[in-house]
Motif scaffolding. Structure first.
Motif, PDB file in Angstrom:
ATOM      1  N   ILE A 127       3.792   5.678  -5.860  1.00  0.00           N
ATOM      2  CA  ILE A 127       3.759   5.628  -7.330  1.00  0.00           C
ATOM      3  C   ILE A 127       2.626   6.497  -7.876  1.00  0.00           C
ATOM      4  CG2 ILE A 127       3.419   4.114  -9.317  1.00  0.00           C
ATOM      5  CD1 ILE A 127       4.967   1.981  -7.922  1.00  0.00           C
ATOM      6  N   VAL A 128       1.503   6.499  -7.178  1.00  0.00           N
ATOM      7  CA  VAL A 128       0.389   7.361  -7.606  1.00  0.00           C
ATOM      8  C   VAL A 128       0.810   8.833  -7.506  1.00  0.00           C
ATOM      9  CG1 VAL A 128      -1.952   8.134  -7.044  1.00  0.00           C
ATOM     10  CG2 VAL A 128      -1.392   5.685  -7.020  1.00  0.00           C
TER      11      VAL A 128
ATOM     12  N   VAL B   3       0.846  -1.194   0.000  1.00  0.00           N
ATOM     13  CA  VAL B   3       0.000   0.000   0.000  1.00  0.00           C
ATOM     14  C   VAL B   3       0.881   1.243   0.000  1.00  0.00           C
ATOM     15  CG1 VAL B   3      -1.644   1.357   1.384  1.00  0.00           C
ATOM     16  CG2 VAL B   3      -1.995  -1.103   1.091  1.00  0.00           C
ATOM     17  N   TYR B   4       1.939   1.205   0.816  1.00  0.00           N
ATOM     18  CA  TYR B   4       2.830   2.358   0.904  1.00  0.00           C
ATOM     19  C   TYR B   4       3.519   2.640  -0.436  1.00  0.00           C
ATOM     20  CZ  TYR B   4       6.802   5.275   1.861  1.00  0.00           C
ATOM     21  OH  TYR B   4       7.716   6.287   1.796  1.00  0.00           O
TER      22      TYR B   4
ATOM     23  N   PHE C 224      -4.993  13.182  -9.968  1.00  0.00           N
ATOM     24  CA  PHE C 224      -4.067  12.177  -9.426  1.00  0.00           C
ATOM     25  C   PHE C 224      -3.357  12.726  -8.189  1.00  0.00           C
ATOM     26  CE2 PHE C 224      -3.455  10.161 -13.913  1.00  0.00           C
ATOM     27  CZ  PHE C 224      -4.785   9.801 -13.901  1.00  0.00           C
ATOM     28  N   ARG C 225      -3.092  14.031  -8.213  1.00  0.00           N
ATOM     29  CA  ARG C 225      -2.459  14.648  -7.051  1.00  0.00           C
ATOM     30  C   ARG C 225      -3.352  14.475  -5.821  1.00  0.00           C
ATOM     31  NH1 ARG C 225       0.146  15.191  -3.658  1.00  0.00           N
ATOM     32  NH2 ARG C 225       1.167  16.992  -2.714  1.00  0.00           N
TER      33      ARG C 225
ATOM     34  N   LEU D 155      -4.530   8.872  -0.549  1.00  0.00           N
ATOM     35  CA  LEU D 155      -3.915   7.566  -0.280  1.00  0.00           C
ATOM     36  C   LEU D 155      -2.953   7.623   0.903  1.00  0.00           C
ATOM     37  CD1 LEU D 155      -3.133   5.947  -3.767  1.00  0.00           C
ATOM     38  CD2 LEU D 155      -4.731   5.130  -2.031  1.00  0.00           C
ATOM     39  N   THR D 156      -2.320   8.764   1.114  1.00  0.00           N
ATOM     40  CA  THR D 156      -1.434   8.846   2.288  1.00  0.00           C
ATOM     41  C   THR D 156      -2.264   8.720   3.564  1.00  0.00           C
ATOM     42  OG1 THR D 156      -1.558  11.258   2.362  1.00  0.00           O
ATOM     43  CG2 THR D 156       0.272  10.323   1.127  1.00  0.00           C
ATOM     44  N   LEU D 157      -3.465   9.279   3.538  1.00  0.00           N
ATOM     45  CA  LEU D 157      -4.346   9.128   4.701  1.00  0.00           C
ATOM     46  C   LEU D 157      -4.776   7.669   4.846  1.00  0.00           C
ATOM     47  CD1 LEU D 157      -6.618  12.263   4.189  1.00  0.00           C
ATOM     48  CD2 LEU D 157      -4.507  12.041   5.523  1.00  0.00           C
TER      49      LEU D 157
END
Ligand SMILES: Cc1cc2nc3c(=O)[nH]c(=O)nc-3n(C[C@H](O)[C@H](O)[C@H](O)COP(=O)(O)OP(=O)(O)OC[C@H]3O[C@@H](n4cnc5c(N)ncnc54)[C@H](O)[C@@H]3O)c2cc1C
Ligand SMILES: Cc1cc2nc3c(=O)[nH]c(=O)nc-3n(C[C@H](O)[C@H](O)[C@H](O)COP(=O)(O)OP(=O)(O)OC[C@H]3O[C@@H](n4cnc5c(N)ncnc54)[C@H](O)[C@@H]3O)c2cc1C
Ligand SMILES: [Ca+2]
Lengths: 666, 666
Positions: free
Chosen positions: A290-291, A284-285, A346-347, A353-355
């Motif tokens: 990559i995203v 996941v990390y 995407f940003r 995704l970090t959350l």
């Protein structure tokens, strides 16, 4: 911003209807992140040791040595300036050149952290942090990639000596691709089949020293080298992706990474109480980063193409006036602005995704694995979606620049060449979509049992409604309502999932069904992932966002993102009857009108990325728009222009002209 | 076929259900063409002077000199072997490396032929045929490309001396891009604004000598050089695309190409009786060759990806057996087989274009210009369609090869880099689609007046029927009926054209309307062009085709081509109600079943291209499938592997490991 001189894009910057400085903060994520990245980006850009405009003309050896030099210089600067971890990472990012350090920091250290026991971490991590050893990640083999369980390298426990014997039994078992392996790494985490007492326990990681710390020579039994040139000039050829063969190389038992599975002195395999699912946390990390990188790469390309489209003029001059800026053509807008919107989309999904990763980490610490499969599918899918669109988007940006986009000096060829492997590494994008599809089919199959889908699949809990709902759109402006857009995307994804699940249920063998329908299943995954991006973008613009006009611009980009997908994948929406052809046509009208709204803000929206000319590395994308004189200047630097008459004239051109080759015909 | 050794793909070749030798003849066009290309391809492949596997590691200067060497060697061999024109052309094709000779033979000579008077042809062509002069085609400028009428270079008639003065008044007027210009050409056809008596007569061609025939130095007033590196390594960097500036360079009056417009000794401009439309004939010719080249480039990529997909295994091993060939995955098939079908489709539409060109030429000779606009629109559209799909298709083939596709040794990176400018030169693909759209809108507008559309637009004559018809498809097999498929494509194209025409008519200013709707108009053009390709493929398979099973395979490919487009552009078909969602779903079922039918024939279908390993230039695409040992061998040839410890170790790696850089921190 950049240097002095005339700003040829000043008239464009004046058109902006929002506060660019505030948008920079939004793009960076926070004021802290903005100030950090701004400071470090300028630090790198102003240091001549980090110049990168000469990569294309260097030979492979020079190019590689140059990268070593930059890595050493970066390391030195990090020490001299006493940069924090965060700052050091940012510095490596802005140096903007693939190097062995990427794998050392990005894969070797995380692998030990994730898979090593506490003692192993205590032993190896300090060495790695100080770079007293340099490591890489050696998983892929010549014959085996996506299917990690099929790796052939063996690690056989020898109870006599308390060692593992690492061996490459076949040519296809040669390690192949690991970055930093070919010429630099002293150590590697090597993935190999664990064989204990003749029994195969599957693939595990082992820390293996490859080279002497005295003279850098490969240790006995080790054959190692570079796998040769890759796509493009410059680009990823700065990296020593390597080949590695083991001839019965012995390592101490405690160099097997034993956080999950242990081998005892006696040769017993013992499962630890640490759950295997932990590795999904790492995935996941990695995929979240990559995203994030996808948004950076796409935004670079979009920045170049947008600025150049405002400089470039073609056709439509009236009475001796200047020609039309190509950015004013609707075809140009319909190709460029969806990519601009995608970069922002995407940003924001990357930020979210970090959350998600923080949440997953917390839950893992509390032994709560309930959301892990969903989080894993979500990041796998978003990795696939964002990297595929970014790869294609960079090439589209290059085409948007016409002939000049094909020059190395445009920056786009190298950006493309260096970016595209993101579609392949960390999971082939198609293989990932199929994993997502498996998860979606399982989720749908469990609906009747009353199991509530969580997170990004929660909408499937409302599947009955979504199968029946009808879009309310009656005029083009209805397409600017968040609920309307969201429902169309939810209905499309839900209906595609359910249709695939029904088609699957007709097969007596589910695996055969999955194989047969896999192309259709991958399409359902894409629909699901696009829904995630749309919904996170909508969530973002529903927040409070300070700055004059900033929120308004983000709303416009959000609807461009959603409606261009609706147009591109219209077949999905119509075949599932989520919308009518008439509603589709209204969406298209709205899209055109959104393009007109974004047009005056386009330059300011790419300025908001806050990229230095150094980072962009493109003459076409220069901040000041001073394209033509600089292209002209640059041309003369090519080695071919060292002499007016080219090397080879006397041997090969003159004899043709003077008919000295054709005489043999007589 | 190739060499000795084991054929790792023999089991695949045995599966073929058709006569491969006969298919080779179909692909080549005729038995004569097959024998010719086979003979010349082997001649080139067996001559070590033509090796091309080392391009990536050569520096720009070495690379360029190497190309000069090959061009001279080719010219020598052509003379020694007394090759015919046809054979010589084939030889240059199989040498497979962009070189100044491409422009000399492909643009300079045709320009003189097309635009020169009889006297001019008599003077210049013999010199050019013998290569006593070498020429290029200098049209594009730094600031002006697509809009040829906007060129800035001037050619001012000086009645005093009976000369033209060629001049570059601005930086942006510098000629920029012409191939062969930078370092080689002695002459150029230069396009410049003709100024006579202070009056601008628009853009015309002029023969200008650039370099001395004695020592190759640029003539006085001429500044010329190379424009620098382009996309990729190797690839188009073998070509000296050039920059050129004129400082009042004088040429005799009779070096203006005067077939259409003449300037007399007295400075009068006289239109000759040769119609201007003639130039369209040349464009039809050039674009026809580009369509042909698209089929070659795409078929190369498909050949590589297909063979490697049969070699590559991943997942699905049962009980220690070998893994599944990736070509057996339906996702792989759904990406690969439509490209295989497209390669054949483009080959046949290219073949048909040669007939169209013959027809156009005959009519021009008889002063019949009636079909010219249609032929022009048709070739413009097909150039755009086939090159766009080919460029994307090569990259998709690369992705289909997973990680190894990213290696230069796969051949795909260089194929991509060298191919993509075809989307830009000879007309930017989007600009071309807009030209087609203009023609289509005009055709639709003229329907009420009873003007019968001709050629590829003839279907628009049945527009009433096509607006109303309903598809008869009731089961998946109905999609194998030529009339059914054709009608669906005709109805889609017709309805899109009519809908766009109606939308346009709502604008009071038609030009504004065209600009506003241009993105939608380009989509109508694509629909029209896809119809052309489908219809020509159907015509082809309706002919008598000898050879066991050959026709059957082509039918399968034809339906794959059509039905995959239907799937990809489903939004078009559904929004215009040409088919129902149910019928679309049946088409998709049929498509899957066609993939299964083509699967056992896939290797034989790419063998039918009859490409030598030299021409393919790919380890992954080797005829014998012996991929892994050869990849392994190749790796060690990289210059980085010259030494075990890399250059730079002592300066840059050791100091890191030994903490000599971090000391400064203390
Ligand atoms: C630049 C670069 C850097 C890399 N760095 C590293 C590194 O540092 N360390 C390391 O260990 N590795 C590294 N790799 C290797 C990388 O991880 C693999 O290339 C990647 O995992 C893809 O695997 P593959 O190459 O075997 O592709 P394959 O799996 O062989 O893919 C070939 C084709 O088969 C298809 N396919 C495969 N399986 C299936 C399936 N089950 N169903 C349907 N289709 C399928 C794919 O979609 C693809 O089209 C790197 C690769 C590159 C290109
Ligand atoms: C490898 C290579 C070789 C070449 N060889 C030669 C040669 O030998 N001789 C020579 O003279 N030239 C040569 N050229 C130049 C080539 O012909 C031009 O690059 C080409 O015509 C495209 O023009 P441009 O570069 O001006 O693109 P532009 O027209 O500037 O394109 C930029 C963007 O604007 C868009 N655009 C432009 N006009 C319109 C419009 N009216 N409506 C909507 N959108 C529009 C395009 O779609 C594109 O997205 C070569 C180019 C390359 C790359
Ligand atoms: Ca950041």
């Amino acid at each position: 911003m950049e240097g002095v001189g005339v700003d040829h894009l000043a008239h464009e910057r004046k058109k902006a209807e929002f506060d660019v400085e505030e948008m920079k903060v939004v793009w960076a994520g926070s004021r802290h992140d903005y100030e950090l990245s701004d400071r470090i980006a300028r630090l790198v850009a102003s240091d001549p040791a980090f110049r990168k405009d000469n990569r294309a003309t260097l030979s492979r050896k020079e190019l590689f040595k140059n990268t070593l030099r930059k890595a050493a210089h970066a390391w030195k600067r990090i020490a001299e300036l006493r940069l924090s971890e965060e700052e050091a990472k940012e510095l490596r990012f802005y140096v903007d050149e693939p190097a062995f350090t990427d794998l050392h920091w990005g894969m070797f250290i995380p692998a030990i952290k994730g898979q090593g026991t506490d003692e192993q971490q205590q032993k190896w991590l300090p060495l790695a942090y100080k770079m007293q050893i340099i490591g890489c990640y050696a998983q892929t083999e010549l014959g085996h990639g996506s299917n990690v369980q099929g790796l052939e390298t063996t690690a056989t426990f020898d109870p006599q000596t308390d060692e593992f014997v690492i061996h490459s039994p076949t040519l296809t078992s040669s390690k192949w691709w690991p970055g930093g392996l070919g010429k630099v790494s002293t150590h590697a985490v090597v993935y190999a089949r664990l064989i204990v007492n003749g029994k195969d326990h599957g693939v595990n990681g082992f820390i293996v020293q490859l080279r002497s710390l005295d003279d850098h020579m490969p240790l006995p039994g080790i054959t190692v080298g570079d796998i040769g040139m890759k796509f493009g000039s410059g680009a990823y050829n700065t990296m020593d992706n390597g080949v590695l063969r083991f001839d019965n190389v012995r390592i101490p038992r405690d160099q097997m990474l034993m956080r999950v599975l242990q081998v005892t002195r006696e040769g017993k395999c013992v499962q630890s109480d640490v759950p295997r699912q932990l590795i999904y946390g790492t995935m996941v990390y990695v995929r979240q980063t990559i995203v994030e990188d996808a948004s950076y790469a796409l935004s670079k390309a979009v920045c170049i193409a947008t600025r150049y489209s405002a400089v470039r003029r073609q056709f439509g001059s009236q009475a001796g006036g200047s020609e039309t800026q190509v950015i004013d053509y609707k075809t140009q807008q319909s190709r460029l602005f969806p990519l601009l919107a995608s970069a922002y989309a995407f940003r924001f999904v990357g930020e979210w995704l970090t959350l998600l990763y923080e949440d997953v980490t917390k839950r893992l610490a509390a032994n709560d694995f309930s959301t892990l499969p969903e989080a894993h599918a979500c990041t796998a899918g978003l990795k696939s979606l964002t990297t595929s669109i970014t790869a294609d988007g960079i090439e589209e940006c290059r085409k948007l620049c016409g002939g000049h986009g094909y020059l190395h000096a445009s920056g786009l060829p190298e950006l493309f060449a260096v970016y595209i492997p993101a579609c392949t590494y960390e999971g082939d994008n198609v293989v990932l979509l199929l994993q997502v599809a498996r998860f979606l089919m399982k989720t749908v199959a469990q609906l009747p049992s009353g199991k509530k889908p969580v997170g990004t699949t929660a909408y499937l809990g409302r599947v009955q409604y979504l199968l029946e709902c009808k879009s309310d759109v009656q005029n083009a402006d209805d397409w600017l309502k968040p609920a309307v857009v969201l429902e169309a995307f939810e209905a499309r994804a839900a209906r595609m999932c359910v249709a695939r699940a029904q088609a699957l249920s007709k097969f007596s063998n589910p695996e055969e069904g999955f194989a047969e329908l896999s192309a259709d299943l991958a399409e359902a995954s894409v629909a699901h992932c696009q829904l995630i991006v749309v919904s996170k973008f909508i969530e973002k613009v529903q927040q409070d966002i300070p700055g004059n006009g900033v929120k308004k611009q983000l709303e416009i980009l959000c609807y461009i993102y959603a409606l261009h997908i609706l147009h591109k994948h219209l077949g999905d929406f119509l075949s599932t009857a989520c919308i009518t052809p008439k509603q589709a046509s209204l969406a298209n009208d709205q899209l055109r009108s959104l393009y007109s709204k974004v047009r005056p803000n386009a330059i300011a929206l790419v300025d908001s990325f806050n990229y230095t000319d150094h980072f962009l590395g493109s003459i076409l994308g220069r901040y000041d728009g001073n394209v033509y004189p600089k292209l002209y200047e640059e041309a003369w630097k090519d080695p071919l222009n060292d002499s007016v008459v080219p090397d080879g004239y006397h041997e090969y051109i003159r004899p043709i002209l003077k008919q000295q080759l054709r005489n043999s015909r007589l």
